[in-house]
Design a protein around this motif. Sequence first.
Motif, PDB file in Angstrom:
ATOM      1  N   LEU A   1       0.792  -1.044  -0.265  1.00 62.20           N
ATOM      2  CA  LEU A   1      -0.113  -0.528   0.284  1.00 62.20           C
ATOM      3  C   LEU A   1       1.001   1.516  -0.025  1.00 62.20           C
ATOM      4  N   MET A   2       2.215   0.926  -0.216  1.00 62.14           N
ATOM      5  CA  MET A   2       2.699   2.667   0.966  1.00 62.14           C
ATOM      6  C   MET A   2       3.259   2.855  -1.086  1.00 62.14           C
ATOM      7  N   THR A   3       3.101   2.603  -2.158  1.00 61.30           N
ATOM      8  CA  THR A   3       2.548   3.103  -3.250  1.00 61.30           C
ATOM      9  C   THR A   3       1.751   4.233  -3.333  1.00 61.30           C
ATOM     10  N   TRP A   4       0.815   4.247  -2.502  1.00 57.73           N
ATOM     11  CA  TRP A   4      -0.536   5.080  -2.476  1.00 57.73           C
ATOM     12  C   TRP A   4       0.091   6.639  -2.037  1.00 57.73           C
ATOM     13  N   ARG A   5       0.775   6.799  -1.195  1.00 58.26           N
ATOM     14  CA  ARG A   5       1.579   7.936  -0.698  1.00 58.26           C
ATOM     15  C   ARG A   5       2.900   8.138  -1.335  1.00 58.26           C
ATOM     16  N   PHE A   6       3.812   7.141  -1.803  1.00 56.31           N
ATOM     17  CA  PHE A   6       4.633   7.830  -3.166  1.00 56.31           C
ATOM     18  C   PHE A   6       3.905   8.983  -3.845  1.00 56.31           C
ATOM     19  N   PRO A   7       5.406   9.981  -4.045  1.00 51.15           N
ATOM     20  CA  PRO A   7       5.314  11.246  -4.849  1.00 51.15           C
ATOM     21  C   PRO A   7       5.255  10.450  -6.536  1.00 51.15           C
ATOM     22  N   ALA A   8       4.547  11.444  -7.112  1.00 52.16           N
ATOM     23  CA  ALA A   8       5.097  10.924  -9.221  1.00 52.16           C
ATOM     24  C   ALA A   8       6.246  10.854  -8.925  1.00 52.16           C
ATOM     25  N   GLY A   9       6.803  10.424 -10.484  1.00 53.43           N
ATOM     26  CA  GLY A   9       8.129   9.636 -10.335  1.00 53.43           C
ATOM     27  C   GLY A   9       8.325   8.563  -9.194  1.00 53.43           C
ATOM     28  N   LEU A  10       8.426   8.127  -8.805  1.00 49.57           N
ATOM     29  CA  LEU A  10       9.267   7.410  -7.122  1.00 49.57           C
ATOM     30  C   LEU A  10       7.686   5.572  -7.475  1.00 49.57           C
ATOM     31  N   ARG A  11       8.832   4.659  -8.414  1.00 54.95           N
ATOM     32  CA  ARG A  11       8.375   3.389  -8.416  1.00 54.95           C
ATOM     33  C   ARG A  11       6.570   3.945  -8.398  1.00 54.95           C
ATOM     34  N   TYR A  12       6.157   4.836  -9.360  1.00 56.10           N
ATOM     35  CA  TYR A  12       5.287   5.219 -10.600  1.00 56.10           C
ATOM     36  C   TYR A  12       3.921   5.385  -8.921  1.00 56.10           C
ATOM     37  N   GLY A  13       4.252   6.294  -8.572  1.00 60.42           N
ATOM     38  CA  GLY A  13       3.635   6.649  -6.628  1.00 60.42           C
ATOM     39  C   GLY A  13       2.119   7.219  -7.575  1.00 60.42           C
ATOM     40  N   LEU A  14       0.963   6.628  -6.188  1.00 62.80           N
ATOM     41  CA  LEU A  14      -0.311   6.842  -6.733  1.00 62.80           C
ATOM     42  C   LEU A  14      -0.207   8.632  -6.229  1.00 62.80           C
ATOM     43  N   ALA A  15       0.221   8.954  -5.342  1.00 64.24           N
ATOM     44  CA  ALA A  15       0.149  10.235  -4.402  1.00 64.24           C
ATOM     45  C   ALA A  15      -0.880  11.167  -5.098  1.00 64.24           C
ATOM     46  N   GLU A  16      -0.069  11.393  -5.617  1.00 64.58           N
ATOM     47  CA  GLU A  16      -0.741  12.759  -6.878  1.00 64.58           C
ATOM     48  C   GLU A  16      -1.430  12.908  -8.197  1.00 64.58           C
ATOM     49  N   SER A  17      -2.332  11.232  -8.289  1.00 60.61           N
ATOM     50  CA  SER A  17      -2.734  10.172  -9.327  1.00 60.61           C
ATOM     51  C   SER A  17      -5.052  10.782  -8.853  1.00 60.61           C
ATOM     52  N   ASP A  18      -4.819  11.002  -9.468  1.00 62.52           N
ATOM     53  CA  ASP A  18      -6.875  11.346  -9.713  1.00 62.52           C
ATOM     54  C   ASP A  18      -6.906  10.524  -9.170  1.00 62.52           C
ATOM     55  N   LEU A  19      -7.359   9.577  -8.435  1.00 64.48           N
ATOM     56  CA  LEU A  19      -8.042   7.904  -8.091  1.00 64.48           C
ATOM     57  C   LEU A  19      -9.231   7.967  -8.397  1.00 64.48           C
ATOM     58  N   ALA A  20     -10.345   8.613  -8.232  1.00 66.92           N
ATOM     59  CA  ALA A  20     -11.415   8.343  -8.223  1.00 66.92           C
ATOM     60  C   ALA A  20     -12.090   8.708 -10.111  1.00 66.92           C
ATOM     61  N   GLY A  21     -10.292   9.290 -10.522  1.00 69.46           N
ATOM     62  CA  GLY A  21     -10.977   8.906 -12.348  1.00 69.46           C
ATOM     63  C   GLY A  21     -10.350   7.504 -13.103  1.00 69.46           C
ATOM     64  N   LEU A  22      -9.859   7.127 -12.585  1.00 71.39           N
ATOM     65  CA  LEU A  22      -8.455   6.390 -12.612  1.00 71.39           C
ATOM     66  C   LEU A  22      -9.443   5.454 -12.225  1.00 71.39           C
ATOM     67  N   GLY A  23     -10.574   5.331 -11.977  1.00 70.77           N
ATOM     68  CA  GLY A  23     -10.636   3.798 -11.055  1.00 70.77           C
ATOM     69  C   GLY A  23     -10.170   2.672 -10.050  1.00 70.77           C
ATOM     70  N   ILE A  24      -9.265   4.020  -9.302  1.00 73.82           N
ATOM     71  CA  ILE A  24      -8.503   3.931  -8.676  1.00 73.82           C
ATOM     72  C   ILE A  24      -8.702   3.322  -7.053  1.00 73.82           C
ATOM     73  N   PRO A  25      -8.842   2.300  -6.383  1.00 72.64           N
ATOM     74  CA  PRO A  25      -9.372   2.165  -5.025  1.00 72.64           C
ATOM     75  C   PRO A  25      -8.694   2.504  -3.593  1.00 72.64           C
ATOM     76  N   PRO A  26      -8.536   3.620  -3.424  1.00 74.59           N
ATOM     77  CA  PRO A  26      -8.188   4.520  -2.079  1.00 74.59           C
ATOM     78  C   PRO A  26      -7.115   3.711  -0.823  1.00 74.59           C
ATOM     79  N   LEU A  27      -6.412   3.734  -0.489  1.00 76.62           N
ATOM     80  CA  LEU A  27      -5.223   3.074   0.552  1.00 76.62           C
ATOM     81  C   LEU A  27      -6.948   2.756   1.473  1.00 76.62           C
TER      82      LEU A  27
END
Length: 341
Positions: free
Chosen positions: A241-267
């Motif tokens: 789950l830590m990927t959800w807290r990573f900034p963009a550019g670090l192991r495809y971090g999701l912290a700055e992504s539009d999760l709702a728009g992408l359909g990715i469940p929140p952490l």
Amino acid sequence: MSLRLPLDLAALGRYLAGTLGIDGPLEARQFSGGQSNPTYLLEAPGARLVLRRKPPGALLPKAHMIEREYRVMAALGAAGFPVPRMRALCEDPGVIGAAFYVMDHVEGRVLFDTGMPGLAPAERAAIYHALVDTLAALHRIDPAAAGLGDFGRPGGYLGRQVAIWAGQYAASETQAIPAMDRLAAWLPEAVARVPDETCLVHGDYRLDNVILAPGAPEIRAVLDWELATLGHPLSDLAYFLMTWRFPAGLRYGLAESDLAGLGIPPLEALAERYAAATGRGRLPDLDLLLAFSIFRMAAIIQGVYARGLAGNAADEAALSMGADVPRLAAIAEAHAARAGL
């Protein structure tokens, strides 16, 4: 795929014929990527296999333990968990110059980008649900019943891990990062308060270590069991789950992504799904485990950066990683603050 590290195909062909009854011309291609154990696709008449071998040269005593990989996957396959079918383990380095094992090739997709570009939002959600459900299924397996009761030290896993990575960070420190120092001082006592549990943990569970079915959000196989051991289940969950807290550019971090728009469940939703699948009412120690997992990742990156400064890093991007350590330390400390730091 190219053959960067050659194989003795004649000797390997003789071994496969004698062990598995696979005969005829043998072709090999080496998978690209960062595997510490060189991995090849083998093709022969009527057979597609994957071979993983130890690398050449002097090896650390507990590194590149392909025998452990083979053992855990063979046991998990027998328990009905999705792993490739194990075919043979050869511990005789005289065959191709190093110990190796052979398993069936699993057809499917390996995705690296956590944002899963090109997929529909519903499929992204289904894949992440499948990932969490598969991790929960792993943690429900009784190691003793699967023949893996001696696969590691039972109990005390979190304390040992904190000590290891705090020591690794101290040994590779190149600049003062107060947040890392505060975390290293706080984590030992904090993890000691977490109720101890023992199960089989993967150790590197993430999106690109699974094979998905070609046209469905189904996990056909979990790969790369080099770090598997007996450990605390929530360490695996927090690592994933830590990927959800990573900034963009670090192991495809999701912290700055539009999760709702992408359909990715929140952490939080995935953590609740895992808790339900494992029979837990809630996960009161998740922030603490996230703090440790991100601290661990910061320590790993600090080590790569230090080796880059010394001129002996394998990763060409090592010198650009120094700025990631304080960023990760700040994220880890924020979770630690919620856990009582």
